[in-house]
Design an enzyme around this catalytic site. Structure first.
Site, PDB file in Angstrom:
ATOM      1  N   SER A 289       0.818  -1.215   0.000  1.00  0.00           N
ATOM      2  CA  SER A 289       0.000   0.000   0.000  1.00  0.00           C
ATOM      3  C   SER A 289       0.855   1.270   0.000  1.00  0.00           C
ATOM      4  CB  SER A 289      -0.953  -0.045   1.198  1.00  0.00           C
ATOM      5  OG  SER A 289      -1.950   0.934   1.103  1.00  0.00           O
ATOM      6  N   ASP A 300       9.797   5.562 -10.215  1.00  0.00           N
ATOM      7  CA  ASP A 300       9.326   6.163 -11.466  1.00  0.00           C
ATOM      8  C   ASP A 300       9.922   7.539 -11.722  1.00  0.00           C
ATOM      9  OD1 ASP A 300       7.857   3.955 -11.957  1.00  0.00           O
ATOM     10  OD2 ASP A 300       5.888   4.916 -11.871  1.00  0.00           O
ATOM     11  N   LYS A 314      -0.631  -4.270  -3.149  1.00  0.00           N
ATOM     12  CA  LYS A 314      -1.943  -3.796  -2.696  1.00  0.00           C
ATOM     13  C   LYS A 314      -2.172  -2.409  -3.281  1.00  0.00           C
ATOM     14  CE  LYS A 314      -4.835  -2.577   1.241  1.00  0.00           C
ATOM     15  NZ  LYS A 314      -5.164  -1.235   0.715  1.00  0.00           N
TER      16      LYS A 314
END
Length: 544
Positions: A289, A300, A314
């Site tokens: 999460s 990224d 998740k």
């Protein structure tokens, strides 16, 4: 998909109580009203006419659970106590005995007493089984027996427990317990700051920022952020953690839903602490999460190198919705996506296989995405590290060992058979691993593979077809072969199992602090992070 969620009777009532008719298209009004009326009359007739006495609250709880179980495991109903537990978890402060306690229904096991908190001061140890709290026996207690340990600061309670088969009693004086989001940080290798971030509560950003700034003052010129085992928590805290290392205005995650108002883009909103300091982030299969938002965002944006094993996956966003009488529905409202557009979610609960299990995307179907700097990254559930390590992985057999508490129970036995006063001399040996294998056999440890489940199902079918006697000998031989294959699997995963054994044993002697002291010197993932941070060419090559 939306219609599938709102049509079942009980969930309809919950949705209406929380968000009303505004999210429901007009064409659904009659159908929902019809189903609600059917349920109301059914519920009334059951309570008035059933042959045995039924408890209305229990009947309703079971009905709600039945409706929710076909969705995802994160859409759940919270009664008043669960709502309070969630509030405490997010706040980072509660009143109690200061220990992680595992409830198995009939047993209450001390998992980890926190150093210098009430349970620790009272002499409780990991592995102790609490059998009585005050005058109330744990076995047979109808509610959650952990609630018996709660109480006001300064109040006292007598606890009876079993340790190595012997009954003991002790008195615990409850106190305020602070759950630190950053339980440990330290300057290692002369110029590397190591920060453990264990959860995302309201203290996360403040404590992480404080640790980062302190380490920089001590001379840190590189940082390791350890998110291994971090199950997540508050979304805003995850955004703020990334913000410590990236400029204001960067997109960190987006959420997408069939409901327009839940489609949002989350950006950094503050001035960063340091946008240049080399950064490595540790993750494993229990990093979930909010941990994946941090690691995925930093990956990224080409701001950090990720080390360890693929994270949990998740990527479903939940939001609590208030219901009546202090209860809540924690409902999945959207999915998380990283800055490059990758979906974090690993399991597809809306598409299931023939066994009813959620589908996991095949590796061949992973889609490619580009980081800010043009590196190729992939979706498929979870965050795939730039540097993968076998010791960080959780294979099916390792997961089974953890689920059945086999490593935990072995560590308990080890603790009472071995003296250990200095972690610097500790090391799990091949002999220890063999002892562990013998321990599994002596205690009849078994874990069931998916293959076994299918064979057992086939045997039951054969019994229905009156063929069981004809194939039983072949079936038994097959089970023997499977047991041998499973033993081999355990040996094949020796590295990851020994790493977990080491962690569990060290906590018994030296608490979490001693475990972290040991890990910064010996843990393979931390050592790999140190190596890449100290190799400037390799670090830049991975990021560019």
């Amino acid at each position: 998909m939306k219609k599938k969620i709102i049509l079942p009777v009980v969930i309809s009532a919950i949705v209406f109580a929380s968000v009303g008719f505004t999210t429901v298209v007009k064409s659904d009004f009659f159908e929902i009203a019809k189903q609600l009326e059917i349920f109301t009359t059914l519920y009334k007739e059951l309570n008035m006419n059933y042959v045995d006495e039924v408890t209305p609250a229990t009947l309703m709880d079971n009905a709600i659970k039945g409706v929710l179980e076909d969705l995802d495991p994160y859409t759940i109903y919270w009664n008043e106590q669960a709502v309070e537990d969630a509030r405490i978890k997010n706040s980072g402060v509660y009143t109690g005995v200061g220990a992680t306690i595992r409830s198995t229904g009939e047993k209450l096991i001390v998992v980890e007493p926190f150093k210098n908190y009430p349970a620790d001061k009272a002499g409780l140890k990991g592995g102790d089984e609490i059998i009585k709290v005050g005058n109330i026996s744990v076995d047979g207690y109808e509610g959650d027996p952990r609630d018996l340990l709660k109480g006001n600061a300064g109040s006292k309670v007598e606890v009876t427990y079993l340790r190595q088969g012997k009954k003991n009693t002790t008195e615990i004086e409850r106190s305020s317990v602070e759950v630190n989001a950053v339980p440990y940080y330290k300057l290692i290798e002369g110029d590397i700051g190591y920060i453990v971030l264990s959860k995302f509560n309201k203290k996360t950003t403040t404590q992480t920022k404080s640790a980062l700034e302190d380490l920089k003052l001590q001379g840190a010129t590189k940082i390791i952020l350890d998110l291994r085992g971090n199950p997540g928590g508050l979304l805003n805290e995850a955004i703020n953690i990334v913000n410590l290392f990236v400029p204001k205005g960067e997109v960190i995650t987006t959420t997408k839903s069939v409901i327009e108002k839940y489609n949002k883009t989350y950006k950094t909103t503050r001035e960063p602490v340091d946008t240049e300091i080399p950064l490595a982030v540790l993750v494993n299969g229990r990093s979930a999460s909010a941990s994946e938002i941090v690691s995925g965002g930093l990956q990224d944006l080409d701001r950090a190198i990720i080390v360890g094993a693929r994270s949990f996956g998740k990527g479903l966003v939940q939001r609590p919705k208030k219901l009546t009488y202090g209860t809540q529905l924690k409902v999945t409202i959207s999915r998380y996506y990283t800055p490059s557009g990758r979906c974090i979610q690993a399991l597809d609960y809306w598409n299931r296989d023939e066994n009813g299990d959620p589908v996991r995307k095949d590796a061949k179907e992973y889609s490619a995405f580009k980081t800010k700097g043009g590196r190729t990254v992939y979706d498929g559930g979870g965050i795939l590290p730039d540097i993968e390590l076998e010791t960080a992985k959780f294979s099916p057999v390792t997961t089974a060992l953890l689920k059945d508490n086999a490593i935990f129970d072995y560590a308990t036995e080890y603790y009472y058979k071995n003296q250990l006063t200095d972690w610097t001399n500790f090391k799990i040996t091949d002999s220890d691993f063999q002892n562990f294998m013998s321990y599994l056999k002596d205690n009849n440890f078994e874990y069931e593979t998916e293959t076994e489940k299918e064979f057992e199902k086939a045997l039951r079918k054969a019994d229905d077809d009156d063929l069981k006697n004809d194939i039983s000998s072949s079936y038994n031989a097959l089970m023997v072969a499977l047991d041998q294959a499973k033993d081999k699997k355990i040996v094949n995963k020796k590295a990851e199992i020994m790493s977990l054994m080491s962690d569990e044993i060290l906590k018994r002697y030296f608490y979490k602090e001693g475990l972290y002291d040991y890990q910064v010197v010996n843990n393979p993932e931390i050592r790999a992070a140190i190596d890449v941070l100290n190799d400037e060419k390799k670090y830049k090559k991975i990021l560019k």
